[in-house]
Design a protein around this motif. Sequence first.
Motif, PDB file in Angstrom:
ATOM      1  N   ARG A 156      13.448   3.591   8.277  1.00 34.39           N
ATOM      2  CA  ARG A 156      13.606   5.043   8.239  1.00 34.39           C
ATOM      3  C   ARG A 156      12.272   5.724   7.948  1.00 34.39           C
ATOM      4  O   ARG A 156      11.911   6.708   8.601  1.00 34.39           O
ATOM      5  CB  ARG A 156      14.647   5.437   7.193  1.00 34.39           C
ATOM      6  N   GLU A 157      11.540   5.215   6.969  1.00 33.34           N
ATOM      7  CA  GLU A 157      10.244   5.811   6.644  1.00 33.34           C
ATOM      8  C   GLU A 157       9.273   5.710   7.813  1.00 33.34           C
ATOM      9  O   GLU A 157       8.536   6.659   8.104  1.00 33.34           O
ATOM     10  CB  GLU A 157       9.657   5.128   5.407  1.00 33.34           C
ATOM     11  N   LYS A 158       9.271   4.574   8.489  1.00 36.70           N
ATOM     12  CA  LYS A 158       8.390   4.407   9.641  1.00 36.70           C
ATOM     13  C   LYS A 158       8.780   5.354  10.772  1.00 36.70           C
ATOM     14  O   LYS A 158       7.918   5.942  11.435  1.00 36.70           O
ATOM     15  CB  LYS A 158       8.414   2.957  10.118  1.00 36.70           C
ATOM     16  N   ALA A 159      10.079   5.504  11.000  1.00 37.45           N
ATOM     17  CA  ALA A 159      10.550   6.388  12.068  1.00 37.45           C
ATOM     18  C   ALA A 159      10.155   7.833  11.790  1.00 37.45           C
ATOM     19  O   ALA A 159       9.727   8.561  12.696  1.00 37.45           O
ATOM     20  CB  ALA A 159      12.065   6.274  12.215  1.00 37.45           C
ATOM     21  N   VAL A 160      10.294   8.277  10.543  1.00 33.32           N
ATOM     22  CA  VAL A 160       9.911   9.638  10.177  1.00 33.32           C
ATOM     23  C   VAL A 160       8.414   9.846  10.381  1.00 33.32           C
ATOM     24  O   VAL A 160       7.974  10.875  10.915  1.00 33.32           O
ATOM     25  CB  VAL A 160      10.317   9.939   8.720  1.00 33.32           C
ATOM     26  N   ALA A 161       7.613   8.865   9.979  1.00 32.67           N
ATOM     27  CA  ALA A 161       6.163   8.970  10.145  1.00 32.67           C
ATOM     28  C   ALA A 161       5.780   9.012  11.621  1.00 32.67           C
ATOM     29  O   ALA A 161       4.896   9.784  12.025  1.00 32.67           O
ATOM     30  CB  ALA A 161       5.471   7.805   9.448  1.00 32.67           C
ATOM     31  N   LEU A 162       6.427   8.198  12.440  1.00 31.46           N
ATOM     32  CA  LEU A 162       6.140   8.206  13.875  1.00 31.46           C
ATOM     33  C   LEU A 162       6.585   9.524  14.513  1.00 31.46           C
ATOM     34  O   LEU A 162       5.906  10.054  15.406  1.00 31.46           O
ATOM     35  CB  LEU A 162       6.823   7.023  14.553  1.00 31.46           C
ATOM     36  N   TYR A 163       7.714  10.041  14.079  1.00 31.56           N
ATOM     37  CA  TYR A 163       8.170  11.338  14.579  1.00 31.56           C
ATOM     38  C   TYR A 163       7.115  12.416  14.336  1.00 31.56           C
ATOM     39  O   TYR A 163       6.758  13.178  15.241  1.00 31.56           O
ATOM     40  CB  TYR A 163       9.485  11.717  13.898  1.00 31.56           C
ATOM     41  N   ARG A 164       6.612  12.468  13.116  1.00 37.93           N
ATOM     42  CA  ARG A 164       5.618  13.493  12.785  1.00 37.93           C
ATOM     43  C   ARG A 164       4.326  13.289  13.569  1.00 37.93           C
ATOM     44  O   ARG A 164       3.680  14.258  13.985  1.00 37.93           O
ATOM     45  CB  ARG A 164       5.348  13.478  11.285  1.00 37.93           C
ATOM     46  N   ALA A 165       3.954  12.029  13.794  1.00 41.11           N
ATOM     47  CA  ALA A 165       2.737  11.757  14.553  1.00 41.11           C
ATOM     48  C   ALA A 165       2.877  12.230  15.992  1.00 41.11           C
ATOM     49  O   ALA A 165       1.969  12.861  16.546  1.00 41.11           O
ATOM     50  CB  ALA A 165       2.420  10.264  14.503  1.00 41.11           C
ATOM     51  N   VAL A 166       4.015  11.941  16.625  1.00 39.12           N
ATOM     52  CA  VAL A 166       4.231  12.384  18.006  1.00 39.12           C
ATOM     53  C   VAL A 166       4.341  13.902  18.057  1.00 39.12           C
ATOM     54  O   VAL A 166       3.769  14.556  18.943  1.00 39.12           O
ATOM     55  CB  VAL A 166       5.490  11.717  18.598  1.00 39.12           C
ATOM     56  N   ARG A 167       5.053  14.480  17.107  1.00 36.71           N
ATOM     57  CA  ARG A 167       5.226  15.937  17.104  1.00 36.71           C
ATOM     58  C   ARG A 167       3.895  16.660  17.009  1.00 36.71           C
ATOM     59  O   ARG A 167       3.647  17.628  17.754  1.00 36.71           O
ATOM     60  CB  ARG A 167       6.123  16.339  15.928  1.00 36.71           C
ATOM     61  N   ASP A 168       3.025  16.226  16.093  1.00 36.92           N
ATOM     62  CA  ASP A 168       1.844  17.018  15.763  1.00 36.92           C
ATOM     63  C   ASP A 168       0.544  16.528  16.396  1.00 36.92           C
ATOM     64  O   ASP A 168      -0.388  17.314  16.551  1.00 36.92           O
ATOM     65  CB  ASP A 168       1.675  17.085  14.245  1.00 36.92           C
ATOM     66  N   GLN A 169       0.459  15.260  16.756  1.00 37.39           N
ATOM     67  CA  GLN A 169      -0.772  14.765  17.369  1.00 37.39           C
ATOM     68  C   GLN A 169      -0.789  14.975  18.881  1.00 37.39           C
ATOM     69  O   GLN A 169      -1.862  14.924  19.504  1.00 37.39           O
ATOM     70  CB  GLN A 169      -0.957  13.275  17.057  1.00 37.39           C
ATOM     71  N   VAL A 170       0.373  15.205  19.471  1.00 40.18           N
ATOM     72  CA  VAL A 170       0.473  15.434  20.917  1.00 40.18           C
ATOM     73  C   VAL A 170       0.880  16.889  21.136  1.00 40.18           C
ATOM     74  O   VAL A 170       1.957  17.320  20.710  1.00 40.18           O
ATOM     75  CB  VAL A 170       1.497  14.482  21.562  1.00 40.18           C
ATOM     76  N   ARG A 171       0.018  17.656  21.776  1.00 40.32           N
ATOM     77  CA  ARG A 171       0.245  19.086  21.986  1.00 40.32           C
ATOM     78  C   ARG A 171       1.366  19.314  23.011  1.00 40.32           C
ATOM     79  O   ARG A 171       1.420  18.661  24.048  1.00 40.32           O
ATOM     80  CB  ARG A 171      -1.055  19.728  22.482  1.00 40.32           C
ATOM     81  N   TYR A 172       2.245  20.243  22.704  1.00 42.32           N
ATOM     82  CA  TYR A 172       3.319  20.592  23.631  1.00 42.32           C
ATOM     83  C   TYR A 172       2.772  21.499  24.725  1.00 42.32           C
ATOM     84  O   TYR A 172       2.185  22.541  24.438  1.00 42.32           O
ATOM     85  CB  TYR A 172       4.460  21.290  22.887  1.00 42.32           C
ATOM     86  N   ASP A 173       2.964  21.114  25.987  1.00 43.21           N
ATOM     87  CA  ASP A 173       2.445  21.894  27.105  1.00 43.21           C
ATOM     88  C   ASP A 173       3.390  21.758  28.305  1.00 43.21           C
ATOM     89  O   ASP A 173       3.327  20.786  29.056  1.00 43.21           O
ATOM     90  CB  ASP A 173       1.045  21.408  27.493  1.00 43.21           C
ATOM     91  N   PRO A 174       4.279  22.748  28.495  1.00 40.36           N
ATOM     92  CA  PRO A 174       5.195  22.692  29.638  1.00 40.36           C
ATOM     93  C   PRO A 174       4.591  23.205  30.929  1.00 40.36           C
ATOM     94  O   PRO A 174       5.274  23.257  31.957  1.00 40.36           O
ATOM     95  CB  PRO A 174       6.348  23.592  29.178  1.00 40.36           C
ATOM     96  N   TYR A 175       3.308  23.632  30.903  1.00 45.96           N
ATOM     97  CA  TYR A 175       2.650  24.077  32.127  1.00 45.96           C
ATOM     98  C   TYR A 175       2.270  22.907  33.035  1.00 45.96           C
ATOM     99  O   TYR A 175       2.100  23.093  34.239  1.00 45.96           O
ATOM    100  CB  TYR A 175       1.383  24.867  31.795  1.00 45.96           C
TER     101      TYR A 175
END
Length: 228
Positions: free
Chosen positions: A39-58
Amino acid sequence: MDHTPEPAPQHLGATPCIETHHPAVQAFARANAQGASAREKAVALYRAVRDQVRYDPYRIDLSEAGMSASTVLEQGYGWCVSKAVLLAAACRAEGIPARLGFADVRNHLSTERLRNTMKTDVFAWHGYTLLWLDGAWRKATPAFNIELCDKFGLLPLEFDGVHDSLYHPFDREGRQHMEYVNERGAFDDLPLAQIRAAFREIYPDMPAASDVTDGDFAADAAREAARS
């Protein structure tokens, strides 16, 4: 919470887009899967994907290469589906069973450019990740990075590994944000052919990623939020 049966071997395996064994994906997973429990690893990976990869639907590239986890890491940006693919790949690399989930959502906060392209406020095949944690499938939505939320006036979407992480219905000012209008279900692999067919039908004016040479979704979003 998703009450479907327990995970199977394919929920830890690699596919052409969910590149569990790709060196870049494994390095990303090792660097960011902090914690002692799944669970701790999954939460950490979630935050890494959320914030280290910029959201760009263009820049939506529906080729197999464009939707692969390693491409998302290389480019440093993605949209909801490709970011969900990366989270699934990274979690599988750490031994956490993962699938992909999809729904159609009505997005009440967008940009003029995106509205002119899509001709609708319904985002078909919005993607999220399903993770098997503590005996149940948990929904995780790593789409909007924290900087985008700040610029757009959105509440950051958190994931604790216990409760489902789904889009907020309202933003910080109480304006409508996201509305789930149709569930498309869970998939062991990326249903790329179905997504392509739906996009051709629903968004015939959407340009290919190679044709998009400029534009800043976060900047556009911030300007429009400031005017509202």
